[in-house]
Design an enzyme around this catalytic site. Structure first.
Site, mmCIF file in Angstrom:
data_model
loop_
_atom_site.group_PDB
_atom_site.id
_atom_site.type_symbol
_atom_site.label_atom_id
_atom_site.label_comp_id
_atom_site.label_asym_id
_atom_site.label_seq_id
_atom_site.Cartn_x
_atom_site.Cartn_y
_atom_site.Cartn_z
ATOM 1 N N MET A 1 0.828 -1.192 0.000
ATOM 2 C CA MET A 1 0.000 0.000 0.000
ATOM 3 C C MET A 1 0.871 1.253 0.000
ATOM 4 O O MET A 1 1.962 1.255 0.561
ATOM 5 C CB MET A 1 -0.922 0.025 1.232
ATOM 6 C CG MET A 1 -2.005 -1.033 1.188
ATOM 7 S SD MET A 1 -3.154 -0.761 -0.181
ATOM 8 C CE MET A 1 -4.309 -2.108 0.080
ATOM 9 N N CYS A 2 0.396 2.290 -0.618
ATOM 10 C CA CYS A 2 1.133 3.551 -0.751
ATOM 11 C C CYS A 2 0.741 4.509 0.371
ATOM 12 O O CYS A 2 -0.167 4.252 1.156
ATOM 13 C CB CYS A 2 0.835 4.191 -2.100
ATOM 14 S SG CYS A 2 1.095 3.087 -3.511
ATOM 15 N N ARG A 3 1.434 5.621 0.436
ATOM 16 C CA ARG A 3 1.115 6.717 1.352
ATOM 17 C C ARG A 3 1.074 7.994 0.537
ATOM 18 O O ARG A 3 1.870 8.182 -0.379
ATOM 19 C CB ARG A 3 2.154 6.859 2.453
ATOM 20 C CG ARG A 3 2.413 5.630 3.318
ATOM 21 C CD ARG A 3 1.308 5.401 4.355
ATOM 22 N NE ARG A 3 0.194 4.652 3.789
ATOM 23 C CZ ARG A 3 -0.902 4.337 4.469
ATOM 24 N NH1 ARG A 3 -1.032 4.706 5.726
ATOM 25 N NH2 ARG A 3 -1.873 3.660 3.904
#
Length: 280
Positions: A1-3
């Site tokens: 997952m990205c931020r």
């Protein structure tokens, strides 16, 4: 997952989100606390608006923490509206064309999430694009394709409606092909005037989204996870919600594709939109 992190308001230096806070986006790139993976080192990008309708953009495949140019740019550039993203790849190679934000004309877009069985859905999804939008696709991610489909479905005229239609199309296509129906989508996008964010998942497990006031007056920040430890400053945006940050402040709305009802918690939060916005 990205931020990711996004801001709209009085002009701020990009470093106020990207490098300076105790839990800045660069800090999150190697030490995220509210994601499945703590490291987001598969590239980064920023898009910002200035004197021209279309955004400026800087992307690279280096981890954000190791790019000295990013720190220098973030210290010098001020903008009233910008998007910043650090990537943890769930699909698509580590290459610049796959780094967020994506831009097309005056629009910018970044995403955290995934589409189930994307490789089996990719070709029919691409087939929905007209020739110009298909030619604009330079990467291989589901995120870029969702952005282009939203443009195809009318992002320019009805941003939230187009995004809802895009996600509904993906869900219907998955069902039609008897594939896993899974859309997890927490995204921010902008036309240079308003900042939009959506938190939605077909399985009620959408990636996180938080909001807080920022800047000298009337500015707001939307983030994947808070930039500091002041829990009272940050409001978690419920799953099934859209947020619009514009000239008149914050507008919070229910968001869905028609495939599920909003949760009671989301309905309550949005029905108390004024109190919810004041808290932010």
């Amino acid at each position: 997952m990205c931020r990711w992190a996004a801001y709209r308001g009085e002009p701020l230096y990009l470093e106020d989100l990207v490098t300076s806070p105790a839990h800045s986006l660069i800090e999150q790139s190697h030490c995220a606390t509210r994601a499945k993976t703590a490291t987001n080192g598969d590239g980064f990008g920023i898009a910002w608006y200035g004197d021209h309708p279309e955004p400026g953009r800087y992307r690279d495949i280096l981890p954000a923490w190791s790019d000295c140019n990013l720190r220098s740019i973030a210290r010098q550039i001020r903008s009233p509206l910008f998007l910043a993203h650090v990537r943890a790849a769930t699909g698509g190679g580590t290459r610049r064309d796959n780094c967020h934000p994506f831009v097309h004309g005056r629009w910018s877009f970044m995403h955290n999430g995934q589409i189930g069985d994307f490789e089996q859905l990719r070709r029919p999804m691409e087939a929905m694009l007209d020739n110009d939008l298909y030619a604009a696709r330079t990467g291989t991610t589901d995120s870029e394709l969702l952005f282009l489909l939203a443009l195809q479905f009318g992002l320019e005229h009805d941003p939230l409606g187009a995004m809802a239609e895009t996600l509904a199309f993906v869900e219907r296509l998955s069902e039609h092909l008897e594939l896993q129906t899974l859309v997890r989508f927490t995204a921010a996008f902008s036309d240079g005037r308003d900042l939009y964010a959506v938190r939605y998942a077909s399985d009620w497990r959408a990636p996180t989204l938080y909001a807080a006031p920022m800047g000298p007056s009337g500015g707001y920040c939307l983030v994947s996870e808070p930039l500091n430890d002041d829990d009272n400053a940050w409001v978690e945006i419920p799953d099934g919600t859209a947020v619009i940050v514009g000239e008149n402040g914050v507008d919070v709305r229910l968001f869905g594709t028609g495939g599920r009802d909003a949760s009671p918690q989301t309905q309550h939060a949005v029905s108390n939109n004024r109190a919810f916005s004041r808290k932010m």
